[in-house]
Design a protein around this motif. Structure first.
Motif, PDB file in Angstrom:
ATOM      1  N   PRO A  46     -22.782 -13.115  -1.038  1.00 51.12           N
ATOM      2  CA  PRO A  46     -21.883 -12.353  -1.912  1.00 51.12           C
ATOM      3  C   PRO A  46     -22.031 -10.831  -1.788  1.00 51.12           C
ATOM      4  O   PRO A  46     -21.031 -10.108  -1.743  1.00 51.12           O
ATOM      5  CB  PRO A  46     -22.251 -12.843  -3.315  1.00 51.12           C
ATOM      6  N   TYR A  47     -23.258 -10.318  -1.731  1.00 50.24           N
ATOM      7  CA  TYR A  47     -23.434  -8.869  -1.618  1.00 50.24           C
ATOM      8  C   TYR A  47     -22.932  -8.352  -0.269  1.00 50.24           C
ATOM      9  O   TYR A  47     -22.397  -7.251  -0.172  1.00 50.24           O
ATOM     10  CB  TYR A  47     -24.890  -8.456  -1.868  1.00 50.24           C
ATOM     11  N   GLN A  48     -23.107  -9.181   0.788  1.00 49.05           N
ATOM     12  CA  GLN A  48     -22.614  -8.788   2.110  1.00 49.05           C
ATOM     13  C   GLN A  48     -21.089  -8.786   2.134  1.00 49.05           C
ATOM     14  O   GLN A  48     -20.471  -7.897   2.726  1.00 49.05           O
ATOM     15  CB  GLN A  48     -23.141  -9.739   3.176  1.00 49.05           C
ATOM     16  N   LEU A  49     -20.486  -9.774   1.490  1.00 46.68           N
ATOM     17  CA  LEU A  49     -19.028  -9.861   1.426  1.00 46.68           C
ATOM     18  C   LEU A  49     -18.461  -8.645   0.701  1.00 46.68           C
ATOM     19  O   LEU A  49     -17.464  -8.059   1.139  1.00 46.68           O
ATOM     20  CB  LEU A  49     -18.598 -11.149   0.733  1.00 46.68           C
ATOM     21  N   LYS A  50     -19.112  -8.255  -0.383  1.00 40.44           N
ATOM     22  CA  LYS A  50     -18.653  -7.083  -1.129  1.00 40.44           C
ATOM     23  C   LYS A  50     -18.720  -5.832  -0.258  1.00 40.44           C
ATOM     24  O   LYS A  50     -17.767  -5.039  -0.215  1.00 40.44           O
ATOM     25  CB  LYS A  50     -19.487  -6.905  -2.389  1.00 40.44           C
ATOM     26  N   ILE A  55     -15.855  -1.857   3.412  1.00 35.32           N
ATOM     27  CA  ILE A  55     -15.639  -1.235   4.732  1.00 35.32           C
ATOM     28  C   ILE A  55     -14.204  -1.464   5.195  1.00 35.32           C
ATOM     29  O   ILE A  55     -13.535  -0.538   5.679  1.00 35.32           O
ATOM     30  CB  ILE A  55     -16.649  -1.788   5.761  1.00 35.32           C
ATOM     31  N   ILE A  56     -13.711  -2.684   5.049  1.00 36.25           N
ATOM     32  CA  ILE A  56     -12.327  -3.005   5.445  1.00 36.25           C
ATOM     33  C   ILE A  56     -11.342  -2.198   4.607  1.00 36.25           C
ATOM     34  O   ILE A  56     -10.373  -1.633   5.142  1.00 36.25           O
ATOM     35  CB  ILE A  56     -12.052  -4.525   5.289  1.00 36.25           C
ATOM     36  N   ASP A  57     -11.576  -2.101   3.302  1.00 32.05           N
ATOM     37  CA  ASP A  57     -10.694  -1.315   2.433  1.00 32.05           C
ATOM     38  C   ASP A  57     -10.677   0.151   2.845  1.00 32.05           C
ATOM     39  O   ASP A  57      -9.615   0.793   2.865  1.00 32.05           O
ATOM     40  CB  ASP A  57     -11.124  -1.441   0.967  1.00 32.05           C
ATOM     41  N   ASP A  58     -11.865   0.690   3.164  1.00 39.56           N
ATOM     42  CA  ASP A  58     -11.934   2.085   3.619  1.00 39.56           C
ATOM     43  C   ASP A  58     -11.113   2.290   4.889  1.00 39.56           C
ATOM     44  O   ASP A  58     -10.417   3.292   5.039  1.00 39.56           O
ATOM     45  CB  ASP A  58     -13.387   2.507   3.864  1.00 39.56           C
ATOM     46  N   GLN A  59     -11.196   1.324   5.802  1.00 31.83           N
ATOM     47  CA  GLN A  59     -10.433   1.414   7.050  1.00 31.83           C
ATOM     48  C   GLN A  59      -8.933   1.367   6.762  1.00 31.83           C
ATOM     49  O   GLN A  59      -8.164   2.150   7.315  1.00 31.83           O
ATOM     50  CB  GLN A  59     -10.829   0.283   7.998  1.00 31.83           C
ATOM     51  N   TYR A  60      -8.523   0.466   5.889  1.00 33.48           N
ATOM     52  CA  TYR A  60      -7.100   0.365   5.541  1.00 33.48           C
ATOM     53  C   TYR A  60      -6.590   1.622   4.846  1.00 33.48           C
ATOM     54  O   TYR A  60      -5.429   1.980   4.982  1.00 33.48           O
ATOM     55  CB  TYR A  60      -6.820  -0.865   4.675  1.00 33.48           C
ATOM     56  N   ASP A  61      -7.457   2.293   4.098  1.00 34.02           N
ATOM     57  CA  ASP A  61      -7.059   3.541   3.442  1.00 34.02           C
ATOM     58  C   ASP A  61      -6.738   4.630   4.457  1.00 34.02           C
ATOM     59  O   ASP A  61      -5.929   5.525   4.190  1.00 34.02           O
ATOM     60  CB  ASP A  61      -8.148   4.037   2.494  1.00 34.02           C
ATOM     61  N   LEU A  62      -7.363   4.575   5.629  1.00 34.25           N
ATOM     62  CA  LEU A  62      -7.130   5.581   6.671  1.00 34.25           C
ATOM     63  C   LEU A  62      -5.853   5.313   7.472  1.00 34.25           C
ATOM     64  O   LEU A  62      -5.281   6.241   8.054  1.00 34.25           O
ATOM     65  CB  LEU A  62      -8.320   5.638   7.637  1.00 34.25           C
ATOM     66  N   LEU A  63      -5.412   4.075   7.525  1.00 31.40           N
ATOM     67  CA  LEU A  63      -4.261   3.719   8.357  1.00 31.40           C
ATOM     68  C   LEU A  63      -3.001   4.522   8.062  1.00 31.40           C
ATOM     69  O   LEU A  63      -2.340   4.983   8.992  1.00 31.40           O
ATOM     70  CB  LEU A  63      -3.977   2.221   8.283  1.00 31.40           C
ATOM     71  N   PRO A  64      -2.613   4.708   6.797  1.00 30.55           N
ATOM     72  CA  PRO A  64      -1.393   5.497   6.549  1.00 30.55           C
ATOM     73  C   PRO A  64      -1.478   6.913   7.104  1.00 30.55           C
ATOM     74  O   PRO A  64      -0.490   7.448   7.615  1.00 30.55           O
ATOM     75  CB  PRO A  64      -1.266   5.496   5.020  1.00 30.55           C
ATOM     76  N   MET A  65      -2.653   7.523   7.019  1.00 29.32           N
ATOM     77  CA  MET A  65      -2.814   8.875   7.565  1.00 29.32           C
ATOM     78  C   MET A  65      -2.651   8.862   9.081  1.00 29.32           C
ATOM     79  O   MET A  65      -1.994   9.735   9.653  1.00 29.32           O
ATOM     80  CB  MET A  65      -4.175   9.451   7.179  1.00 29.32           C
ATOM     81  N   GLU A  66      -3.265   7.876   9.727  1.00 31.83           N
ATOM     82  CA  GLU A  66      -3.139   7.757  11.182  1.00 31.83           C
ATOM     83  C   GLU A  66      -1.688   7.523  11.579  1.00 31.83           C
ATOM     84  O   GLU A  66      -1.182   8.153  12.505  1.00 31.83           O
ATOM     85  CB  GLU A  66      -4.007   6.614  11.705  1.00 31.83           C
ATOM     86  N   HIS A  67      -1.019   6.620  10.873  1.00 32.03           N
ATOM     87  CA  HIS A  67       0.375   6.317  11.198  1.00 32.03           C
ATOM     88  C   HIS A  67       1.266   7.527  10.981  1.00 32.03           C
ATOM     89  O   HIS A  67       2.202   7.761  11.762  1.00 32.03           O
ATOM     90  CB  HIS A  67       0.868   5.133  10.372  1.00 32.03           C
TER      91      HIS A  67
END
Length: 95
Positions: A46-50, A55-67
């Protein structure tokens, strides 16, 4: 019918929100990625999943800026191409 420029100004045009790939390779690879994600996340504590999801959420937050940057660069390239076409010297009759 309003012009494209007005639609762009008033936020009626949003290519990133309207885009959905219909290419078979994209769809196949997307489904494979989802399956790998599910398989991988089942193996995490559970702690690893969190942490992984953060990390995945942080990456997705960057996508709109990149696009947005890709869009602007592509738009500028297109404008430069148009300028080159209009500024091209006409060949003389002697050539």
């Amino acid at each position: 019918m309003r012009s494209i420029l007005y639609d762009l100004y008033y936020g009626e045009i949003s290519p990133a929100e309207q885009y959905q790939s219909t290419k078979e390779e994209y769809l196949r690879r997307s489904q494979e990625r989802i399956a790998r994600y599910k398989s991988f996340t089942k193996s995490l504590q559970p702690y690893q999943l969190k942490m992984f999801n953060q990390i995945i959420d942080d990456q997705y937050d960057l996508l709109p800026m990149e696009h947005a940057d890709f869009f602007v660069q592509g738009f500028r390239l297109g404008a430069k191409m148009i300028m080159e076409i209009y500024n091209e010297e006409k060949p003389s009759a002697e050539e």
